[in-house]
Design an enzyme around this catalytic site. Structure first.
Site, PDB file in Angstrom:
ATOM      1  N   ARG A  13       7.855  18.857 -31.655  1.00 22.90           N
ATOM      2  CA  ARG A  13       8.473  19.182 -30.358  1.00 22.90           C
ATOM      3  C   ARG A  13       8.101  20.584 -29.868  1.00 22.90           C
ATOM      4  NH1 ARG A  13       8.607  14.830 -31.313  1.00 22.90           N
ATOM      5  NH2 ARG A  13      10.360  13.432 -31.605  1.00 22.90           N
ATOM      6  N   SER A  23      18.039  14.236 -27.186  1.00 22.62           N
ATOM      7  CA  SER A  23      18.467  15.064 -28.313  1.00 22.62           C
ATOM      8  C   SER A  23      18.473  16.533 -27.910  1.00 22.62           C
ATOM      9  CB  SER A  23      17.522  14.869 -29.498  1.00 22.62           C
ATOM     10  OG  SER A  23      17.670  13.553 -29.986  1.00 22.62           O
ATOM     11  N   GLU A  37      16.173  21.814 -28.870  1.00 25.15           N
ATOM     12  CA  GLU A  37      14.902  21.220 -28.440  1.00 25.15           C
ATOM     13  C   GLU A  37      14.791  21.365 -26.919  1.00 25.15           C
ATOM     14  OE1 GLU A  37      14.230  17.179 -29.864  1.00 25.15           O
ATOM     15  OE2 GLU A  37      13.377  16.648 -27.920  1.00 25.15           O
TER      16      GLU A  37
HETATM   17  C1  LIG Z   1      17.989   9.714 -22.605  1.00 29.22           C
HETATM   18  C2  LIG Z   1      16.872  10.603 -23.096  1.00 29.22           C
HETATM   19  C3  LIG Z   1      16.152  10.248 -24.232  1.00 29.22           C
HETATM   20  C4  LIG Z   1      15.130  11.073 -24.715  1.00 29.22           C
HETATM   21  N1  LIG Z   1      14.425  10.677 -25.812  1.00 29.22           N
HETATM   22  C5  LIG Z   1      13.397  11.437 -26.272  1.00 29.22           C
HETATM   23  C6  LIG Z   1      12.636  11.021 -27.407  1.00 29.22           C
HETATM   24  O1  LIG Z   1      12.850   9.981 -27.996  1.00 29.22           O
HETATM   25  N2  LIG Z   1      11.636  11.839 -27.830  1.00 29.22           N
HETATM   26  C7  LIG Z   1      11.336  13.006 -27.201  1.00 29.22           C
HETATM   27  O2  LIG Z   1      10.412  13.691 -27.618  1.00 29.22           O
HETATM   28  N3  LIG Z   1      12.055  13.413 -26.116  1.00 29.22           N
HETATM   29  C8  LIG Z   1      13.065  12.662 -25.637  1.00 29.22           C
HETATM   30  N4  LIG Z   1      13.785  13.083 -24.545  1.00 29.22           N
HETATM   31  C9  LIG Z   1      13.488  14.392 -23.934  1.00 29.22           C
HETATM   32  C10 LIG Z   1      12.443  14.362 -22.799  1.00 29.22           C
HETATM   33  O3  LIG Z   1      12.377  13.080 -22.190  1.00 29.22           O
HETATM   34  C11 LIG Z   1      11.056  14.785 -23.300  1.00 29.22           C
HETATM   35  O4  LIG Z   1      11.070  16.088 -23.825  1.00 29.22           O
HETATM   36  C12 LIG Z   1      10.004  14.705 -22.179  1.00 29.22           C
HETATM   37  O5  LIG Z   1       8.724  14.888 -22.741  1.00 29.22           O
HETATM   38  C13 LIG Z   1      10.213  15.730 -21.078  1.00 29.22           C
HETATM   39  O6  LIG Z   1       9.369  15.389 -19.987  1.00 29.22           O
HETATM   40  P1  LIG Z   1       9.718  15.844 -18.492  1.00 29.22           P
HETATM   41  O7  LIG Z   1       8.614  15.397 -17.620  1.00 29.22           O
HETATM   42  O8  LIG Z   1      11.069  15.389 -18.122  1.00 29.22           O
HETATM   43  O9  LIG Z   1       9.677  17.422 -18.672  1.00 29.22           O
HETATM   44  P2  LIG Z   1      10.673  18.507 -18.044  1.00 29.22           P
HETATM   45  O10 LIG Z   1      12.045  18.300 -18.619  1.00 29.22           O
HETATM   46  O11 LIG Z   1      10.539  18.532 -16.578  1.00 29.22           O
HETATM   47  O12 LIG Z   1      10.070  19.834 -18.680  1.00 29.22           O
HETATM   48  C14 LIG Z   1      10.136  20.055 -20.081  1.00 29.22           C
HETATM   49  C15 LIG Z   1       9.189  21.201 -20.465  1.00 29.22           C
HETATM   50  O13 LIG Z   1       7.856  20.790 -20.200  1.00 29.22           O
HETATM   51  C16 LIG Z   1       7.226  21.730 -19.331  1.00 29.22           C
HETATM   52  N5  LIG Z   1       6.313  20.985 -18.452  1.00 29.22           N
HETATM   53  C17 LIG Z   1       6.602  19.902 -17.695  1.00 29.22           C
HETATM   54  N6  LIG Z   1       5.506  19.481 -17.048  1.00 29.22           N
HETATM   55  C18 LIG Z   1       4.497  20.319 -17.429  1.00 29.22           C
HETATM   56  C19 LIG Z   1       3.103  20.405 -17.102  1.00 29.22           C
HETATM   57  N7  LIG Z   1       2.514  19.540 -16.265  1.00 29.22           N
HETATM   58  N8  LIG Z   1       2.360  21.384 -17.678  1.00 29.22           N
HETATM   59  C20 LIG Z   1       2.939  22.267 -18.538  1.00 29.22           C
HETATM   60  N9  LIG Z   1       4.238  22.262 -18.866  1.00 29.22           N
HETATM   61  C21 LIG Z   1       5.011  21.279 -18.320  1.00 29.22           C
HETATM   62  C22 LIG Z   1       8.358  22.374 -18.553  1.00 29.22           C
HETATM   63  O14 LIG Z   1       7.977  23.654 -18.047  1.00 29.22           O
HETATM   64  C23 LIG Z   1       9.433  22.469 -19.633  1.00 29.22           C
HETATM   65  O15 LIG Z   1       9.193  23.585 -20.463  1.00 29.22           O
HETATM   66  C24 LIG Z   1      14.808  12.282 -24.035  1.00 29.22           C
HETATM   67  C25 LIG Z   1      15.525  12.629 -22.876  1.00 29.22           C
HETATM   68  C26 LIG Z   1      16.531  11.806 -22.396  1.00 29.22           C
HETATM   69  C27 LIG Z   1      17.249  12.185 -21.134  1.00 29.22           C
END
Ligand SMILES: Cc1cc2nc3c(=O)[nH]c(=O)nc-3n(C[C@H](O)[C@H](O)[C@H](O)COP(=O)(O)OP(=O)(O)OC[C@H]3O[C@@H](n4cnc5c(N)ncnc54)[C@H](O)[C@@H]3O)c2cc1C
Length: 294
Positions: A164, A213, A283
């Site tokens: 992560r 998480s 995380e």
């Molecule tokens: C119900 C639920 C279940 C989940 N289950 C999991 C799971 O099983 N496993 C898991 O790993 N995560 C899980 N997550 C967490 C989340 O979905 C992941 O971390 C996901 O990868 C975040 O993607 P996002 O586009 O929403 O990023 P954001 O939340 O918008 O951003 C997260 C981070 O990524 C950076 N970022 C976003 N886009 C870019 C880009 N293009 N370039 C550089 N940096 C960028 C942002 O600056 C920030 O630091 C879960 C979340 C929820 C709500």
């Protein structure tokens, strides 16, 4: 003028899965990668810059975000098969869409992405993973943009990639991933996706505002187990509560403030440390200004 939409004082609560967060000073939704590059080239060098996808791993504080937030979700959305075993996905494509696209193309290895409610860019930034799969294990290379709008191609070796966490190119952001997958079977991959989604809905509080998480699992243990045996399931601050269904989830039961969630995160970490001697590390990314600072 670069195409796209630029909003002022855009409430971040509209764009985060916790449904909290004060306003972004400037919020830019680019029409294309070329427009985004042109937009970045015009930004002052000292402008605070923050990229986001679906906001599914973000706790934006109540005072909001200084500077400019770049939104990719649903905007940088190219998705194509390249050659036999490769898929190119732009940063704003939802992970679930990549998983389904690969499965339908008869390629296996991306099924785990089906249950991650974020974008490809967010998955690259977080090394998102589930059920044994991790984003960077299937990444062959990535395309990035720097602060001045310059494009680069990078290999996994250009990053430090861990559980992560991903670091190594601080002033570059992801615009696309090239995934190398294995030849598979459409029926088998589709069944795997259905199984993963079912396991998720059996164990996680679906339909409630959360960020998944909250804490990383500490080495050799599970954050959820430590939180549960500390008696914290159901503990609330304001409208933010530790989920009854999954102890590593904090849910917004309606009208929580970011400060409630942040205070609950701190209380959970402090209690677990006091009782078990393990300091849990969030995380989720906690960003922006407190209401007092704004
Ligand atoms: C119900 C639920 C279940 C989940 N289950 C999991 C799971 O099983 N496993 C898991 O790993 N995560 C899980 N997550 C967490 C989340 O979905 C992941 O971390 C996901 O990868 C975040 O993607 P996002 O586009 O929403 O990023 P954001 O939340 O918008 O951003 C997260 C981070 O990524 C950076 N970022 C976003 N886009 C870019 C880009 N293009 N370039 C550089 N940096 C960028 C942002 O600056 C920030 O630091 C879960 C979340 C929820 C709500």
């Amino acid at each position: 003028m670069p195409r796209g939409t630029l909003r002022l004082k855009e409430p971040m609560a509209r764009h985060t899965s916790w449904r909290v967060g004060g306003p972004a000073e400037r919020f830019y939704e680019p029409a294309s990668v070329a427009d985004l590059a042109a937009f970045l080239a015009e930004l002052p060098a000292d402008e605070p810059l923050f990229w986001m996808g679906l906001g599914s791993n973000l706790l934006v504080r109540d005072g909001g975000m200084p500077g400019t937030v770049i939104m990719t979700s649903g905007l940088l959305n190219g998705l194509e098969r390249v050659g036999e075993q490769r898929v190119r996905a732009e940063a704003g494509v939802a992970c679930a869409k990549v998983a389904r696209f690969a499965a339908r193309a008869g390629l296996k290895g991306a099924e785990f992405l089906a249950g991650i409610p974020g974008t490809t860019g967010g998955a690259l930034a977080m090394n998102a993973g589930a059920f044994g799969g991790e984003t960077w294990t299937v990444v062959e290379r990535v395309e990035t943009l720097d602060r001045a709008g310059g494009q680069h191609e990078r290999a996994p070796e250009d990053y430090r990639i861990g559980y992560r966490q991903v670091s190594g190119q601080p002033d570059e952001w992801f615009i696309a991933a090239h995934l190398r997958l294995e030849r598979g079977d459409i029926t088998e991959s589709s069944r795997r996706i259905r199984d993963l989604l079912k396991r998720r809905s059996d164990t996680q509080p679906m339909g409630q505002a959360s960020c998944g998480s909250v804490f990383r699992n500490p080495p050799g243990d599970f954050a959820a187990r430590l939180i549960e045996v500390s008696g914290l399931k159901g503990r609330c601050i304001g409208r933010a509560c530790v989920s009854q269904k999954h102890a590593n989830f904090i849910v917004n039961t309606g009208g929580a403030m970011a400060a409630d969630i942040e205070n609950l995160i701190r209380e959970v970490a402090d209690t677990v440390e006091r009782l078990h001697g393990v300091r849990l590390v969030p995380e989720v990314k906690i960003v922006g200004r407190t209401a007092d600072d704004a």
